[in-house]
Every structure is written in C-alpha cells, then in structure tokens.
Design a protein around this motif. Sequence first.
Motif, PDB file in Angstrom:
ATOM      1  N   THR A   1       0.872  -1.178   0.000  1.00  0.00           N
ATOM      2  CA  THR A   1       0.000   0.000   0.000  1.00  0.00           C
ATOM      3  C   THR A   1       0.902   1.218   0.000  1.00  0.00           C
ATOM      4  N   THR A   2       0.792   2.023  -1.034  1.00  0.00           N
ATOM      5  CA  THR A   2       1.707   3.139  -1.202  1.00  0.00           C
ATOM      6  C   THR A   2       1.349   4.291  -0.266  1.00  0.00           C
ATOM      7  N   ALA A   3       2.197   5.298  -0.263  1.00  0.00           N
ATOM      8  CA  ALA A   3       2.018   6.423   0.652  1.00  0.00           C
ATOM      9  C   ALA A   3       0.700   7.156   0.421  1.00  0.00           C
ATOM     10  N   ASP A   4       0.207   7.128  -0.819  1.00  0.00           N
ATOM     11  CA  ASP A   4      -1.060   7.794  -1.111  1.00  0.00           C
ATOM     12  C   ASP A   4      -2.230   6.824  -1.168  1.00  0.00           C
ATOM     13  N   GLY A   5      -2.040   5.614  -0.632  1.00  0.00           N
ATOM     14  CA  GLY A   5      -3.158   4.704  -0.439  1.00  0.00           C
ATOM     15  C   GLY A   5      -3.484   3.772  -1.588  1.00  0.00           C
ATOM     16  N   TRP A   6      -2.607   3.677  -2.596  1.00  0.00           N
ATOM     17  CA  TRP A   6      -2.835   2.742  -3.691  1.00  0.00           C
ATOM     18  C   TRP A   6      -2.361   1.348  -3.289  1.00  0.00           C
ATOM     19  N   ASN A   7      -3.097   0.330  -3.694  1.00  0.00           N
ATOM     20  CA  ASN A   7      -2.608  -1.042  -3.581  1.00  0.00           C
ATOM     21  C   ASN A   7      -1.938  -1.426  -4.894  1.00  0.00           C
ATOM     22  N   THR A   8      -0.723  -1.957  -4.804  1.00  0.00           N
ATOM     23  CA  THR A   8       0.008  -2.416  -5.987  1.00  0.00           C
ATOM     24  C   THR A   8       0.464  -3.847  -5.734  1.00  0.00           C
ATOM     25  N   PHE A   9       0.415  -4.697  -6.756  1.00  0.00           N
ATOM     26  CA  PHE A   9       0.735  -6.107  -6.537  1.00  0.00           C
ATOM     27  C   PHE A   9       1.691  -6.649  -7.596  1.00  0.00           C
ATOM     28  N   THR A  10       2.256  -7.791  -7.281  1.00  0.00           N
ATOM     29  CA  THR A  10       3.090  -8.537  -8.221  1.00  0.00           C
ATOM     30  C   THR A  10       2.721 -10.008  -8.125  1.00  0.00           C
ATOM     31  N   ILE A  11       2.943 -10.743  -9.209  1.00  0.00           N
ATOM     32  CA  ILE A  11       2.628 -12.166  -9.272  1.00  0.00           C
ATOM     33  C   ILE A  11       3.889 -12.971  -8.976  1.00  0.00           C
ATOM     34  N   LEU A  12       3.780 -13.917  -8.063  1.00  0.00           N
ATOM     35  CA  LEU A  12       4.920 -14.759  -7.717  1.00  0.00           C
ATOM     36  C   LEU A  12       5.159 -15.811  -8.792  1.00  0.00           C
ATOM     37  N   THR A  13       6.431 -16.095  -9.051  1.00  0.00           N
ATOM     38  CA  THR A  13       6.797 -17.131 -10.008  1.00  0.00           C
ATOM     39  C   THR A  13       7.758 -18.126  -9.363  1.00  0.00           C
ATOM     40  N   LYS A  14       7.931 -19.272 -10.026  1.00  0.00           N
ATOM     41  CA  LYS A  14       8.807 -20.326  -9.534  1.00  0.00           C
ATOM     42  C   LYS A  14       9.389 -21.062 -10.741  1.00  0.00           C
TER      43      LYS A  14
END
Length: 251
Positions: A153-166
């Motif tokens: 959750t960024t400083a201005d309240g955005w949620n940002t995500f990444t996909i895990l890989t293997k």
Amino acid sequence: MCYSTRATKKAEQLELHFNVKRLLGKQEPEGDLVHYHANGWSHPLMWVIPQESPNNITPAMWGIMPSKNNGADYKEYFKNYTTFGGLNAKSEKLFDHFIYRWSWEHKRCIIPVDGFFEPHTTPTKVKGKPFKVPFYFKRKDGDPINLAGIYTTTADGWNTFTILTKPATPLFEKIHNDKKRRPVIINDGDIDSWLLEGNGEDEVQQMIEDDMWDSEFETYPITKDLYSRTVDSNREDIIEQMEYEEVEIEF
C-alpha cells in the motif's frame, strides 16, 4: 514469466465464487475491470483478495511499488525501475528482497484470473530469428485460477501487486522453454491458508512448492496478435486456438 493474463469475470461473479464482497479504496475502478488481455506493462487495475481483508476483493494496480512511493506517480517510477516492471517476483527471493520481505508476512494476495499467456520459442527460426508463439493456459474445469501474489500500500493509499513465479514444472517447461518459469498458483483448498495471518516462512514456502498440478491445466497456441503493438489484443477472441507448423510439442 507471467506478463499477460485474462480476467473476464465481473465482480459479482467473483463475489459469488470466492464468497467475498467488494471493497473500494483509493483506486475506484472504472467499469467492471474486465480484461480479455490484461497487458501487465500497461499496469492495469485488477481485482485481488488481500490478506489484510480476506473477505473482500479490492482493486489493485499490477506492478508492485515500495510503500514509501506514491502510486499516482507509477509512470515515472517504472521509467527508472525496469526489472520486470514490478509485474513478477521470484518466489526464491520472497523472504529477503528489499520490497518483498515486508509483504510476504502480512500482504499476500490472490489474483483471480480466467487464464494467462506464456511465450514458446520454436526450434525452427523464421528469417533467421527465433519464432515465438503465445500459448494460453486455463483450468480444465473452467474455474478461476488463483494466482499467488504479494502487494504493498503506497504512501497515497494505492494497492500495488506482483505475481509470484517459480521454476517451471514439466508442462510449463515445454511451453515457456526459454526462461523456464511459471506463476505460483494456489490450490483451491489452500486459499484460506495463503491468506491466513500468522503463517511463517515454512508454511508459505510449502504452499508455493505444492501448488496446483500441471494436470489441472489445458494449454494451446493462439494468435501472435497478442504481441502486436498495432493490433488491439484486448478482445474476446484473442484466445481462439491457432495452428503453427513450427510448433513441435507433444503433450
């Protein structure tokens, strides 16, 4: 790596399937967040189920950013941070990467998608260059695929995500035969555990290693329009099966 997905189920369908409710935050979505081809490099908003609120789906931007940054500045941020565009995170680095180590414990998430796309490099070159063909992966039973991710959750309240890989399992190694990677896909029965507060490294690592089996998936080649910069690939028929004489894969 997983840079392209398909997510066409509307919020109402996801609410019913996962027994969750919509929770809107700073990033109020326009429309239903339906993506026939979600190109990660455009950093689209997608629905995720966050660990901090596992009874909800909430919009998040694809492309993880440090919590000290402002999500509204994502274009400028990703000009300078080019490694995978924040779209994928190697699960092998989950517990010690400067961004990931603050998220694996309390900010794991599920990204529900219809399917995803992976590139295949054929043994036959065309005009002296490698010939890459996109393949589409989906579940044989048609249910949503539970991609494993982490978010900030960024400083201005955005949620940002990444996909895990293997590292690729046998089916994925046949298709993604260059990088030989695959996304981490949580089993249906492990969703609650993946989102459970209090899991340690061993429990999280076990779910990554014992994720969904290859036998649950169907995959086939599709049009190379997926890679075109001049053709709209965000269209319903993008997943229609195509035949290429250069593709020599036995399943």
